[in-house]
Design an enzyme around this catalytic site. Structure first.
Site, mmCIF file in Angstrom:
data_model
loop_
_atom_site.group_PDB
_atom_site.id
_atom_site.type_symbol
_atom_site.label_atom_id
_atom_site.label_comp_id
_atom_site.label_asym_id
_atom_site.label_seq_id
_atom_site.Cartn_x
_atom_site.Cartn_y
_atom_site.Cartn_z
ATOM 1 N N SER A 58 0.821 -1.213 0.000
ATOM 2 C CA SER A 58 0.000 0.000 0.000
ATOM 3 C C SER A 58 0.847 1.252 0.000
ATOM 4 C CB SER A 58 -0.985 0.021 1.171
ATOM 5 O OG SER A 58 -0.501 -0.658 2.264
ATOM 6 N N HIS A 68 -3.378 -3.396 -5.709
ATOM 7 C CA HIS A 68 -3.651 -2.924 -4.349
ATOM 8 C C HIS A 68 -5.111 -3.159 -3.993
ATOM 9 C CE1 HIS A 68 -3.868 0.510 -1.239
ATOM 10 N NE2 HIS A 68 -3.473 -0.596 -0.660
ATOM 11 N N GLU A 105 -6.613 -1.037 -6.977
ATOM 12 C CA GLU A 105 -5.780 -0.107 -7.748
ATOM 13 C C GLU A 105 -4.741 -0.943 -8.507
ATOM 14 O OE1 GLU A 105 -5.875 3.943 -5.038
ATOM 15 O OE2 GLU A 105 -4.507 2.363 -4.427
ATOM 16 N N ASN A 113 -4.882 6.576 -1.060
ATOM 17 C CA ASN A 113 -4.107 6.999 0.113
ATOM 18 C C ASN A 113 -3.432 8.357 -0.078
ATOM 19 O OD1 ASN A 113 -4.810 4.950 1.812
ATOM 20 N ND2 ASN A 113 -3.104 3.632 1.213
HETATM 21 N N1 LIG Z 1 -3.932 -4.698 6.245
HETATM 22 C C1 LIG Z 1 -4.412 -3.835 5.354
HETATM 23 O O1 LIG Z 1 -5.416 -3.139 5.600
HETATM 24 C C2 LIG Z 1 -3.748 -3.699 4.013
HETATM 25 C C3 LIG Z 1 -4.487 -3.137 2.952
HETATM 26 C C4 LIG Z 1 -3.900 -3.077 1.689
HETATM 27 C C5 LIG Z 1 -2.597 -3.520 1.515
HETATM 28 N N2 LIG Z 1 -1.899 -4.043 2.579
HETATM 29 C C6 LIG Z 1 -0.530 -4.526 2.306
HETATM 30 O O2 LIG Z 1 -0.597 -5.958 2.223
HETATM 31 C C7 LIG Z 1 0.623 -6.520 2.714
HETATM 32 C C8 LIG Z 1 0.308 -7.489 3.827
HETATM 33 O O3 LIG Z 1 -0.380 -6.838 4.865
HETATM 34 P P1 LIG Z 1 -1.202 -7.656 5.974
HETATM 35 O O4 LIG Z 1 -1.948 -6.648 6.774
HETATM 36 O O5 LIG Z 1 -1.957 -8.781 5.351
HETATM 37 O O6 LIG Z 1 0.012 -8.252 6.855
HETATM 38 P P2 LIG Z 1 0.002 -9.441 7.893
HETATM 39 O O7 LIG Z 1 1.015 -9.114 8.921
HETATM 40 O O8 LIG Z 1 -1.376 -9.782 8.341
HETATM 41 O O9 LIG Z 1 0.551 -10.691 7.039
HETATM 42 C C9 LIG Z 1 1.838 -10.764 6.479
HETATM 43 C C10 LIG Z 1 2.207 -12.235 6.315
HETATM 44 O O10 LIG Z 1 3.385 -12.309 5.520
HETATM 45 C C11 LIG Z 1 4.215 -13.338 6.050
HETATM 46 N N3 LIG Z 1 5.570 -13.100 5.580
HETATM 47 C C12 LIG Z 1 6.469 -12.173 6.036
HETATM 48 N N4 LIG Z 1 7.606 -12.251 5.294
HETATM 49 C C13 LIG Z 1 7.413 -13.218 4.370
HETATM 50 C C14 LIG Z 1 8.203 -13.733 3.317
HETATM 51 N N5 LIG Z 1 9.430 -13.289 3.078
HETATM 52 N N6 LIG Z 1 7.687 -14.737 2.555
HETATM 53 C C15 LIG Z 1 6.442 -15.212 2.803
HETATM 54 N N7 LIG Z 1 5.657 -14.764 3.790
HETATM 55 C C16 LIG Z 1 6.122 -13.766 4.557
HETATM 56 C C17 LIG Z 1 4.005 -13.267 7.546
HETATM 57 O O11 LIG Z 1 4.372 -14.492 8.174
HETATM 58 C C18 LIG Z 1 2.503 -12.958 7.626
HETATM 59 O O12 LIG Z 1 1.745 -14.145 7.685
HETATM 60 C C19 LIG Z 1 1.507 -5.347 3.111
HETATM 61 O O13 LIG Z 1 2.321 -5.018 2.024
HETATM 62 C C20 LIG Z 1 0.496 -4.230 3.371
HETATM 63 O O14 LIG Z 1 1.040 -2.960 3.177
HETATM 64 C C21 LIG Z 1 -2.448 -4.156 3.812
#
Ligand SMILES: NC(=O)c1ccc[n+]([C@@H]2O[C@H](COP(=O)([O-])OP(=O)(O)OC[C@H]3O[C@@H](n4cnc5c(N)ncnc54)[C@H](O)[C@@H]3O)[C@@H](O)[C@H]2O)c1
Length: 509
Positions: A127, A148, A160, A198
């Site tokens: 994001s 996204h 997006e 954003n």
């Molecule tokens: N949470 C939100 O509202 C949201 C919205 C849009 C985008 N995002 C983006 O999505 C992505 C994930 O966010 P999230 O909230 O789901 O995070 P999260 O912490 O819930 O999950 C991340 C997962 O990735 C795993 N992980 C970490 N490093 C890794 C690797 N090298 N290989 C494989 N797995 C790995 C972790 O073990 C974890 O299970 C981020 O880039 C975030 O910016 C989040």
């Protein structure tokens, strides 16, 4: 050139790497759309846990009658947790949703490239990071794009589709067509900080926090103004308590840092204090508001009933608030017309002599030609249930009572705040529109995509470009000029895009 076929959608296996909140949601979307889905997570056992929780969510869809039992069974049979990246070799599309760390994402994609075919589309759900930067270490960055999704991915329609500098048009087209086939609403955007949503949404939070920091109004009144006058679904204080102050502030800081501390994106000191002190909102029991058991829900300041004036004089046009003339007449109050109807900076004269005017971005006390009381913008005065007033320091209590009585006679609740330039909705909407026009002018996205993104991504009651048309660029430019005069930091300097539009508007008039 990548080996991507732009003319069709992905039909085969989709792999999701990183199976936390977003990964699980995205995997569910791809699964329900009919794809075989492979899940991989670096934490041992987490991909299998994610598969179990996706299966449980499919069960709930069956219970709610939104999925048949047969479709659920077929979907479960298509879901495969993987223990190693090598097991993703047959994927046609890999969507990454791992931790928001550029080094981790870059390393992951260079490893993935060893296993997947050249025609495999690679996408990041980042994001806040640059898609171009994440793709920087790839052998074939042309097949890499941003996808996204918004949280919760199975429910929110917006995606997006971000084209990095190296992304081939064919890859972006295929990614776009694929998420559209999944029933999502994709919008195209360039790889710039915050993408569309954003970036353009920043003033929604920042302006409210500034009004609060200036002690002009409390959070509950500001939230009520944006909901009940502005027409937004939630106010910025209650919304950030829901999102998490840490999460919302991290986005603000990331965009601000990416724009090299441009004052247009400056974060809020009051929000910083919340984050530092662990008051993250609902999840920690307290943020702007107290969410503890037995806490009283915050109430906006609302004026007691006052007597309505029998007659008012309206001089000129009230600009974006001109419908008030009709509403006042419909309420049985006599309206005497005066002045030049082409004067869009018109005003309502109350029987006691005070003057009511739509906030023009300045403070009511700045205007020395009379005793002014400013009222705030509504994007739909007929539907609005609250009107906010900001009286000049010179206004007497009887003047304020007359103004309150007038709006109460129209069936509105009334809140009185301190005399802050641009009040609440005026400054928020003017800034959002300016950010949106600027984003379009800089090629971040097309006007329709910006409006769609803001309506679907953050639930705005309309699109900012549509608001620009309704409010008029000249009015918006005047508001920002007045705000810029009040706060000469550069934050409120109108964008070249708004000035150009205002100049074109004046030429036509
Ligand atoms: N949470 C939100 O509202 C949201 C919205 C849009 C985008 N995002 C983006 O999505 C992505 C994930 O966010 P999230 O909230 O789901 O995070 P999260 O912490 O819930 O999950 C991340 C997962 O990735 C795993 N992980 C970490 N490093 C890794 C690797 N090298 N290989 C494989 N797995 C790995 C972790 O073990 C974890 O299970 C981020 O880039 C975030 O910016 C989040």
């Amino acid at each position: 050139m990548s080996a991507i076929d732009r003319s069709s959608t992905v039909t085969g296996t989709v792999a999701v790497v990183g199976t936390g909140t977003m990964g699980q949601g995205i995997a569910q979307v791809a699964l329900v759309a009919g794809h075989p889905v492979r899940l991989y997570d670096a934490a041992p056992g987490r991909a299998a846990e994610a598969a179990a929780s996706i299966a449980a969510r499919l069960d709930r869809l069956v219970e709610k009658g939104r999925l048949t039992a047969a479709d659920r069974d077929a979907a479960r049979a298509r879901l495969h947790p993987a223990r190693a990246l090598a097991e993703l070799a047959d994927a046609e599309l890999v969507i990454e949703a791992v931790v928001e760390d550029p080094a981790v994402k870059q390393k992951l994609f260079t490893e993935l490239e060893e296993f997947v075919g050249d025609a495999c589309l690679l996408a990041t759900n980042t994001s806040s990071l640059s898609v171009t930067a994440v793709a920087g270490a790839l052998r074939t960055p042309g097949r890499f794009a941003g996808l996204h999704f918004f949280n919760p991915a199975p429910l929110l329609p917006l995606v997006e589709v971000v084209r990095g500098s190296a992304t081939d048009a064919a890859a972006a087209d295929r990614a776009y067509a694929t998420v559209a086939a999944w029933g999502k609403t994709p919008v195209r955007c360039a790889d710039t900080p915050g993408f569309i949503v954003n970036r353009v949404a920043r003033p929604f939070y920042a302006e409210a926090f500034r009004v609060y920091e200036e002690r002009a109004a409390d959070p509950a009144t500001i939230d009520a103004a944006l909901r009940e006058s502005g027409g937004f679904k939630m106010g910025p204080f209650e919304l950030t308590d829901l999102i998490g102050q840490d999460v919302n502030e991290a986005v603000t800081r990331s965009v601000w840092e990416s724009f090299f501390h441009d004052p247009k994106f400056t974060p809020s000191l009051a929000q910083r204090r919340l984050v530092e002190s662990g008051l993250h909102g609902r999840k920690s029991g307290r943020g702007w508001y107290d969410h503890g058991a037995g806490a009283t829900p915050p109430a906006p300041h609302t004026a007691e009933p006052r007597r309505a004036p029998r007659e008012v004089t309206i001089e000129g046009s009230l600009g974006p608030a001109d419908v008030l003339r009709e509403l006042i007449e419909e309420a049985g109050i006599k309206v005497v017309r005066d002045g030049d109807p082409a004067d869009w900076k018109g005003r309502i004269e109350l029987p006691g002599g005070a003057l009511l005017r739509l906030s023009d971005g300045g403070a009511a006390s700045d205007d020395e030609s009379g005793t002014y009381i400013h009222f705030d913008l509504s994007l739909d005065y007929r539907a609005a249930t609250r009107i906010v007033l900001a009286p000049a320091d010179s206004a007497a209590p009887e003047d304020v009572d007359e103004a309150i009585g007038l709006f109460q006679a129209l069936g509105k609740q009334v809140s009185v705040i301190d005399d802050v330039p641009g009040m609440i909705v005026v400054r928020t909407v003017a800034m959002i529109v300016d950010f949106a026009l600027d984003a379009v002018a800089r090629g971040v996205a097309g006007p329709e995509d910006v409006d769609t993104a803001m309506r679907l991504g953050v639930n705005y009651p309309g699109g900012p470009l549509e608001w620009a048309g309704r409010l008029g660029a000249t009015w918006l430019e005047c508001v920002l000029d007045a705000l810029h005069y009040a706060y000469p930091t550069g934050r409120y300097g109108a964008s070249p895009a708004l000035r150009r539009r205002a100049a074109a508007e004046r030429k036509v008039l």
